[in-house]
Scaffold this motif. Structure first.
Motif, PDB file in Angstrom:
ATOM      1  N   GLU A   1     -46.907 -20.187  58.420  1.00  0.00           N
ATOM      2  CA  GLU A   1     -47.684 -19.167  59.120  1.00  0.00           C
ATOM      3  C   GLU A   1     -47.590 -19.355  60.630  1.00  0.00           C
ATOM      4  N   MET A   2     -47.646 -20.600  61.078  1.00  0.00           N
ATOM      5  CA  MET A   2     -47.513 -20.899  62.500  1.00  0.00           C
ATOM      6  C   MET A   2     -46.140 -20.465  63.014  1.00  0.00           C
ATOM      7  N   ALA A   3     -45.097 -20.784  62.232  1.00  0.00           N
ATOM      8  CA  ALA A   3     -43.737 -20.413  62.613  1.00  0.00           C
ATOM      9  C   ALA A   3     -43.571 -18.896  62.645  1.00  0.00           C
ATOM     10  N   TYR A   4     -44.149 -18.232  61.680  1.00  0.00           N
ATOM     11  CA  TYR A   4     -44.087 -16.763  61.607  1.00  0.00           C
ATOM     12  C   TYR A   4     -44.698 -16.153  62.870  1.00  0.00           C
ATOM     13  N   GLN A   5     -45.869 -16.639  63.251  1.00  0.00           N
ATOM     14  CA  GLN A   5     -46.539 -16.104  64.434  1.00  0.00           C
ATOM     15  C   GLN A   5     -45.745 -16.406  65.705  1.00  0.00           C
ATOM     16  N   ASP A   6     -45.174 -17.616  65.792  1.00  0.00           N
ATOM     17  CA  ASP A   6     -44.370 -17.957  66.965  1.00  0.00           C
ATOM     18  C   ASP A   6     -43.123 -17.086  67.045  1.00  0.00           C
ATOM     19  N   ALA A   7     -42.486 -16.829  65.903  1.00  0.00           N
ATOM     20  CA  ALA A   7     -41.308 -15.961  65.891  1.00  0.00           C
ATOM     21  C   ALA A   7     -41.665 -14.583  66.429  1.00  0.00           C
ATOM     22  N   ASP A   8     -42.797 -14.053  65.995  1.00  0.00           N
ATOM     23  CA  ASP A   8     -43.205 -12.725  66.460  1.00  0.00           C
ATOM     24  C   ASP A   8     -43.578 -12.738  67.941  1.00  0.00           C
ATOM     25  N   ARG A   9     -44.119 -13.850  68.414  1.00  0.00           N
ATOM     26  CA  ARG A   9     -44.430 -13.949  69.838  1.00  0.00           C
ATOM     27  C   ARG A   9     -43.144 -13.995  70.665  1.00  0.00           C
ATOM     28  N   ILE A  10     -42.127 -14.702  70.159  1.00  0.00           N
ATOM     29  CA  ILE A  10     -40.830 -14.734  70.844  1.00  0.00           C
ATOM     30  C   ILE A  10     -40.243 -13.324  70.912  1.00  0.00           C
TER      31      ILE A  10
ATOM     32  N   GLN B   1     -49.488 -21.069  74.808  1.00  0.00           N
ATOM     33  CA  GLN B   1     -48.100 -21.435  74.609  1.00  0.00           C
ATOM     34  C   GLN B   1     -47.767 -21.286  73.128  1.00  0.00           C
ATOM     35  N   LEU B   2     -46.502 -21.391  72.809  1.00  0.00           N
ATOM     36  CA  LEU B   2     -46.092 -21.324  71.418  1.00  0.00           C
ATOM     37  C   LEU B   2     -46.669 -22.511  70.651  1.00  0.00           C
ATOM     38  N   ALA B   3     -47.167 -22.246  69.456  1.00  0.00           N
ATOM     39  CA  ALA B   3     -47.826 -23.297  68.672  1.00  0.00           C
ATOM     40  C   ALA B   3     -46.870 -24.430  68.328  1.00  0.00           C
ATOM     41  N   LEU B   4     -45.598 -24.122  68.054  1.00  0.00           N
ATOM     42  CA  LEU B   4     -44.641 -25.158  67.664  1.00  0.00           C
ATOM     43  C   LEU B   4     -44.202 -26.033  68.832  1.00  0.00           C
ATOM     44  N   LEU B   5     -44.561 -25.641  70.039  1.00  0.00           N
ATOM     45  CA  LEU B   5     -44.266 -26.467  71.211  1.00  0.00           C
ATOM     46  C   LEU B   5     -45.501 -27.204  71.712  1.00  0.00           C
ATOM     47  N   ALA B   6     -46.642 -26.959  71.099  1.00  0.00           N
ATOM     48  CA  ALA B   6     -47.900 -27.544  71.576  1.00  0.00           C
ATOM     49  C   ALA B   6     -48.059 -28.964  71.044  1.00  0.00           C
ATOM     50  N   TRP B   7     -48.480 -29.858  71.913  1.00  0.00           N
ATOM     51  CA  TRP B   7     -48.804 -31.220  71.506  1.00  0.00           C
ATOM     52  C   TRP B   7     -50.284 -31.302  71.192  1.00  0.00           C
ATOM     53  N   GLY B   8     -50.628 -32.220  70.323  1.00  0.00           N
ATOM     54  CA  GLY B   8     -52.022 -32.584  70.177  1.00  0.00           C
ATOM     55  C   GLY B   8     -52.337 -33.641  71.222  1.00  0.00           C
ATOM     56  N   ALA B   9     -53.267 -34.499  70.916  1.00  0.00           N
ATOM     57  CA  ALA B   9     -53.600 -35.577  71.847  1.00  0.00           C
ATOM     58  C   ALA B   9     -52.496 -36.624  71.903  1.00  0.00           C
ATOM     59  N   ARG B  10     -51.657 -36.682  70.841  1.00  0.00           N
ATOM     60  CA  ARG B  10     -50.640 -37.705  70.761  1.00  0.00           C
ATOM     61  C   ARG B  10     -49.292 -37.076  70.425  1.00  0.00           C
ATOM     62  N   ARG B  11     -48.222 -37.774  70.793  1.00  0.00           N
ATOM     63  CA  ARG B  11     -46.882 -37.332  70.409  1.00  0.00           C
ATOM     64  C   ARG B  11     -46.127 -38.506  69.793  1.00  0.00           C
TER      65      ARG B  11
END
Length: 297
Positions: A257-266, A131-141
């Motif tokens: 960097e995370m946002a850059y990669q997510d933008a390119d994935r979109i 999934q997109l990194a910026l939408l991924a949760w860790g163990a907690r939110r």
């Protein structure tokens, strides 16, 4: 008559001090960091608050978009950011993420276009187990935020709701900008090939200390330092929820960097699934089954 410049260095020093105290250099530094990573940056973007109906401004809007010939549109990611310095620690209250959170993440974004676009992308990514990194949760939110230690003798110039107000401002800005994108797409007034399929997310960039507070398995309070948090917060009068990020300055480069990669994935997934994505967006936002934009009028 020659200009009197006596005392100018002292005045310059005072102006520089005032600008630093009000965070203007920090906003410029954040914008420069995104710009160096190939984001288009806009400073001081004005919008109308959907809750108060008052005009407000957001500190930085960073966008990475590319033209997608298959969709005859631009696609990418827009981050709507508040940049804050705080002499007090901020605390994010969190709880364990539920099993359905990852599946629902695409619904917690501003705007119908963003949500529907992310739905298509999320389904496509899920087939590959990602999934997109910026939408991924860790163990907690996170589910709340505040600035701490207001009952100490430290400087009280910072409002008690400073952290919450910063988050709310970023969220309100994202909601307003996403609504503009929705309205423009729905109206069809843009010429084919100049539409924007943007995912819009709110972010607070913090120059200060961030902590996470939660209860452990024994019911004991845990307070731990952190450098980034993802929260669900109320977005509008109707009580809808929106995903937002709080990022410390120390890890901003990693976040970019995370946002850059997510933008390119979109961008990639819009290109890969252009026909289906455009069909879905046209049905939801325009009530048509056409895969292309109507002619501008």
């Amino acid at each position: 008559m020659p200009e009197n410049t006596s005392g100018a260095p002292e005045l310059q020093r005072k102006v520089a001090t005032w600008l630093n105290q009000h965070g203007f250099p920090f906003e410029l530094q954040v914008g420069r960091a995104f710009n160096r990573s190939q984001f288009d940056v806009q400073h001081v973007r004005f919008y109308r608050d959907s809750i108060t109906s008052k005009p407000r401004q957001i500190d930085v809007v960073a966008t990475r978009i590319r033209y997608v010939p298959e969709a005859k549109a631009f696609a990418g990611l827009t981050l709507v950011m508040e940049c804050k310095y705080s002499s007090r620690p901020w605390v994010v209250f969190s709880s364990r993420a539920g099993p359905a959170d990852a599946a629902l993440a695409f619904t917690w974004v501003a705007g119908r276009l963003s949500s529907n676009l992310l739905c298509d992308i999320t389904i496509d990514l899920a087939t590959g187990g990602s999934q997109l990194a910026l939408l991924a949760w860790g163990a907690r939110r996170g589910h709340g935020i505040m600035s701490a230690l207001h009952d100490t003798k430290a400087d009280d110039s910072e409002p008690k709701n400073y952290a919450y107000d910063a988050l709310r401002s970023a969220v309100a800005g994202a909601v307003a900008i996403a609504a503009e994108v929705d309205a423009l797409y729905k109206s069809g007034v843009t010429s084919p090939g100049f539409e924007h399929l943007n995912v819009v997310l709110p972010v607070v960039v913090l120059r200060g200390k961030l902590f996470e507070a939660y209860l452990d398995e024994y019911g004991q309070l845990v307070v731990a330092p952190c450098d980034r948090a993802t929260l669900l917060t109320h977005a509008a009068k109707d009580g809808s929820l929106l995903l937002a990020h709080v990022v410390c300055e120390d890890v901003l480069s990693d976040f970019i960097e995370m946002a850059y990669q997510d933008a390119d994935r979109i961008i990639y997934h819009v290109s890969k699934n252009a026909a289906q994505i455009m069909l879905d967006l046209n049905q939801v936002l325009r009530g048509t089954s056409s895969t292309s934009a109507p002619d501008a009028t």
